[in-house]
Design a protein around this motif. Structure first.
Motif, PDB file in Angstrom:
ATOM      1  N   LEU A   1       0.805  -1.161   0.025  1.00  0.00           N
ATOM      2  CA  LEU A   1       0.134  -0.199   0.054  1.00  0.00           C
ATOM      3  C   LEU A   1       1.032   1.147  -0.076  1.00  0.00           C
ATOM      4  O   LEU A   1       0.555   2.147  -0.799  1.00  0.00           O
ATOM      5  CB  LEU A   1      -0.964   0.028   1.053  1.00  0.00           C
ATOM      6  CG  LEU A   1      -1.934   1.126   1.351  1.00  0.00           C
ATOM      7  CD1 LEU A   1      -2.834   1.225  -0.042  1.00  0.00           C
ATOM      8  CD2 LEU A   1      -2.891   1.129   2.419  1.00  0.00           C
ATOM      9  N   PRO A   2       1.707   1.483   0.787  1.00  0.00           N
ATOM     10  CA  PRO A   2       2.649   2.564   0.767  1.00  0.00           C
ATOM     11  C   PRO A   2       3.392   2.767  -0.554  1.00  0.00           C
ATOM     12  O   PRO A   2       3.538   3.888  -1.074  1.00  0.00           O
ATOM     13  CB  PRO A   2       3.494   2.286   1.881  1.00  0.00           C
ATOM     14  CG  PRO A   2       3.162   1.669   2.812  1.00  0.00           C
ATOM     15  CD  PRO A   2       2.276   0.492   2.001  1.00  0.00           C
ATOM     16  N   PHE A   3       3.784   1.635  -1.310  1.00  0.00           N
ATOM     17  CA  PHE A   3       4.452   1.646  -2.645  1.00  0.00           C
ATOM     18  C   PHE A   3       3.260   2.115  -3.576  1.00  0.00           C
ATOM     19  O   PHE A   3       3.699   3.186  -4.405  1.00  0.00           O
ATOM     20  CB  PHE A   3       4.853   0.199  -2.889  1.00  0.00           C
ATOM     21  CG  PHE A   3       5.314   0.152  -4.233  1.00  0.00           C
ATOM     22  CD1 PHE A   3       6.637   0.468  -4.672  1.00  0.00           C
ATOM     23  CD2 PHE A   3       4.360   0.099  -5.127  1.00  0.00           C
ATOM     24  CE1 PHE A   3       6.985   0.216  -6.190  1.00  0.00           C
ATOM     25  CE2 PHE A   3       4.937  -0.316  -6.754  1.00  0.00           C
ATOM     26  CZ  PHE A   3       6.071   0.146  -7.009  1.00  0.00           C
ATOM     27  N   LEU A   4       2.182   1.720  -3.558  1.00  0.00           N
ATOM     28  CA  LEU A   4       1.143   2.332  -4.587  1.00  0.00           C
ATOM     29  C   LEU A   4       0.870   3.651  -4.313  1.00  0.00           C
ATOM     30  O   LEU A   4       0.437   4.478  -5.261  1.00  0.00           O
ATOM     31  CB  LEU A   4      -0.040   1.358  -4.437  1.00  0.00           C
ATOM     32  CG  LEU A   4       0.155  -0.094  -4.775  1.00  0.00           C
ATOM     33  CD1 LEU A   4      -1.038  -0.919  -4.496  1.00  0.00           C
ATOM     34  CD2 LEU A   4       0.576  -0.219  -6.191  1.00  0.00           C
ATOM     35  N   ARG A   5       0.622   4.143  -2.999  1.00  0.00           N
ATOM     36  CA  ARG A   5       0.645   5.402  -2.844  1.00  0.00           C
ATOM     37  C   ARG A   5       1.772   6.359  -3.156  1.00  0.00           C
ATOM     38  O   ARG A   5       1.329   7.370  -3.553  1.00  0.00           O
ATOM     39  CB  ARG A   5       0.537   5.680  -1.212  1.00  0.00           C
ATOM     40  CG  ARG A   5      -0.733   5.263  -0.458  1.00  0.00           C
ATOM     41  CD  ARG A   5      -0.440   5.424   1.148  1.00  0.00           C
ATOM     42  NE  ARG A   5      -1.771   5.041   1.860  1.00  0.00           N
ATOM     43  CZ  ARG A   5      -1.859   4.427   3.059  1.00  0.00           C
ATOM     44  NH1 ARG A   5      -0.358   4.416   3.554  1.00  0.00           N
ATOM     45  NH2 ARG A   5      -2.552   4.060   3.770  1.00  0.00           N
ATOM     46  N   ARG A   6       2.892   6.034  -2.936  1.00  0.00           N
ATOM     47  CA  ARG A   6       3.842   6.845  -3.682  1.00  0.00           C
ATOM     48  C   ARG A   6       4.048   6.887  -5.083  1.00  0.00           C
ATOM     49  O   ARG A   6       4.104   8.087  -5.854  1.00  0.00           O
ATOM     50  CB  ARG A   6       5.491   6.151  -3.195  1.00  0.00           C
ATOM     51  CG  ARG A   6       5.586   6.388  -1.679  1.00  0.00           C
ATOM     52  CD  ARG A   6       7.153   5.935  -1.278  1.00  0.00           C
ATOM     53  NE  ARG A   6       7.360   4.543  -1.769  1.00  0.00           N
ATOM     54  CZ  ARG A   6       7.336   3.639  -0.570  1.00  0.00           C
ATOM     55  NH1 ARG A   6       6.782   4.014   0.623  1.00  0.00           N
ATOM     56  NH2 ARG A   6       7.430   2.410  -0.842  1.00  0.00           N
ATOM     57  N   ALA A   7       3.557   5.695  -5.617  1.00  0.00           N
ATOM     58  CA  ALA A   7       3.434   5.858  -7.190  1.00  0.00           C
ATOM     59  C   ALA A   7       2.174   6.744  -7.734  1.00  0.00           C
ATOM     60  O   ALA A   7       2.493   7.597  -8.606  1.00  0.00           O
ATOM     61  CB  ALA A   7       3.241   4.285  -7.681  1.00  0.00           C
ATOM     62  N   ALA A   8       1.075   6.533  -7.169  1.00  0.00           N
ATOM     63  CA  ALA A   8       0.106   7.705  -7.361  1.00  0.00           C
ATOM     64  C   ALA A   8       0.641   8.915  -7.149  1.00  0.00           C
ATOM     65  O   ALA A   8       0.150   9.937  -7.804  1.00  0.00           O
ATOM     66  CB  ALA A   8      -1.181   7.228  -6.375  1.00  0.00           C
ATOM     67  N   ASP A   9       0.918   9.321  -5.947  1.00  0.00           N
ATOM     68  CA  ASP A   9       1.457  10.856  -5.482  1.00  0.00           C
ATOM     69  C   ASP A   9       2.477  11.399  -6.520  1.00  0.00           C
ATOM     70  O   ASP A   9       2.373  12.710  -6.774  1.00  0.00           O
ATOM     71  CB  ASP A   9       2.050  10.599  -4.264  1.00  0.00           C
ATOM     72  CG  ASP A   9       1.254  10.530  -3.047  1.00  0.00           C
ATOM     73  OD1 ASP A   9      -0.088  10.474  -3.407  1.00  0.00           O
ATOM     74  OD2 ASP A   9       1.737  10.299  -1.768  1.00  0.00           O
ATOM     75  N   ARG A  10       3.393  10.368  -7.149  1.00  0.00           N
ATOM     76  CA  ARG A  10       4.321  10.956  -8.418  1.00  0.00           C
ATOM     77  C   ARG A  10       3.568  11.283  -9.474  1.00  0.00           C
ATOM     78  O   ARG A  10       4.181  11.488 -10.466  1.00  0.00           O
ATOM     79  CB  ARG A  10       5.398  10.264  -8.458  1.00  0.00           C
ATOM     80  CG  ARG A  10       5.219   9.046  -8.806  1.00  0.00           C
ATOM     81  CD  ARG A  10       6.675   8.348  -9.263  1.00  0.00           C
ATOM     82  NE  ARG A  10       6.549   7.050  -9.514  1.00  0.00           N
ATOM     83  CZ  ARG A  10       6.249   6.632 -11.028  1.00  0.00           C
ATOM     84  NH1 ARG A  10       5.697   7.457 -11.717  1.00  0.00           N
ATOM     85  NH2 ARG A  10       5.877   5.390 -11.384  1.00  0.00           N
ATOM     86  N   GLY A  11       2.116  10.848  -9.599  1.00  0.00           N
ATOM     87  CA  GLY A  11       1.377  10.900 -10.966  1.00  0.00           C
ATOM     88  C   GLY A  11       1.006   9.559 -11.689  1.00  0.00           C
ATOM     89  O   GLY A  11       0.309   9.825 -12.873  1.00  0.00           O
TER      90      GLY A  11
END
Length: 221
Positions: free
Chosen positions: A164-174
């Motif tokens: 989940l944190p990985f996916l959040r970081r991916a989404a946060d960078r666009g």
């Protein structure tokens, strides 16, 4: 490790547990090298190796991955021209779907070297190019991927805590993040927007016989 069969198939097989090039139930446009019964096949592998082996997640078409692949093929614009990362790829099903939908590049990541071999074999069988990348990427953010596909990654508490944190970081960078899940206990109940639902009856393996729907979600905007 490019020839999966030479490296993983038991020396003898009675047909029950043999890898076969098979259409995927929910995504019949794609064929994968799958075990009829992955658990029996795995037990045979371990018996012949004389030691415990990594669970062959790549030898089954997991329900969440089928959902993501179906969504990508039904909506090819989500992948067309994009750099795609298939996370915890297993058989590579979601990444292969992205390749068929016209992705610019597809990278399939898994920690299991046999999964990477399976991805490459399956990609060739479907006439697409998918680059296998072995290793643990979960401390990062997906690099330059425009689209991150995550099929059935919330199958344990430990995995969910890292994914989940990985996916959040991916989404946060666009990056656009798509998650396929058939109702696993560790699927987060917030942050996900439902984009598609499929009837799971014909897509499930025996280990998922109690599940009835496969959902595809988008994480973030």
């Amino acid at each position: 490790m490019h020839d999966l069969k030479d490296k993983t198939l038991p020396a003898h097989s009675d047909g029950l547990d043999r890898l076969s090039l098979t259409p995927v139930p929910l995504v019949p446009e794609i064929r994968l090298h799958l075990a009829v019964d992955a658990i029996v096949w795995w037990a045979r592998m371990e018996a012949e190796a004389g030691q415990a082996l990594t669970t062959p997640f790549w030898a089954s078409a997991w329900a969440g991955g089928q959902g993501v692949a179906r969504y990508v093929l039904d909506n090819p614009e989500v992948a067309r021209g994009r750099r795609v990362l298939d996370l915890a790829a297993g058989s590579g099903l979601a990444g292969i779907a992205a390749g068929l939908a016209g992705a610019a590049t597809v990278t399939a990541n898994d920690i299991d070297p046999y999964a990477i071999a399976a991805v490459e074999l399956n990609a060739r069988a479907n006439g697409v190019t998918v680059t296998g990348r072995q290793g643990d990427l979960l401390d990062g953010d997906g690099g330059d991927a425009d689209l991150v596909l995550a099929g059935d990654v919330f199958y344990s508490d430990e995995m969910a805590e890292r994914v989940l944190p990985f996916l959040r970081r991916a989404a946060d960078r666009g990056a656009r993040v798509l998650v396929g899940d058939p109702g696993r206990d560790y699927l987060p109940t917030t942050e996900l927007t439902l984009v598609a639902t499929y009837d799971a009856e014909s897509a499930l393996t025996f280990i998922d016989a109690q599940l009835s729907r496969i959902n595809v979600f988008q994480l973030g905007g």
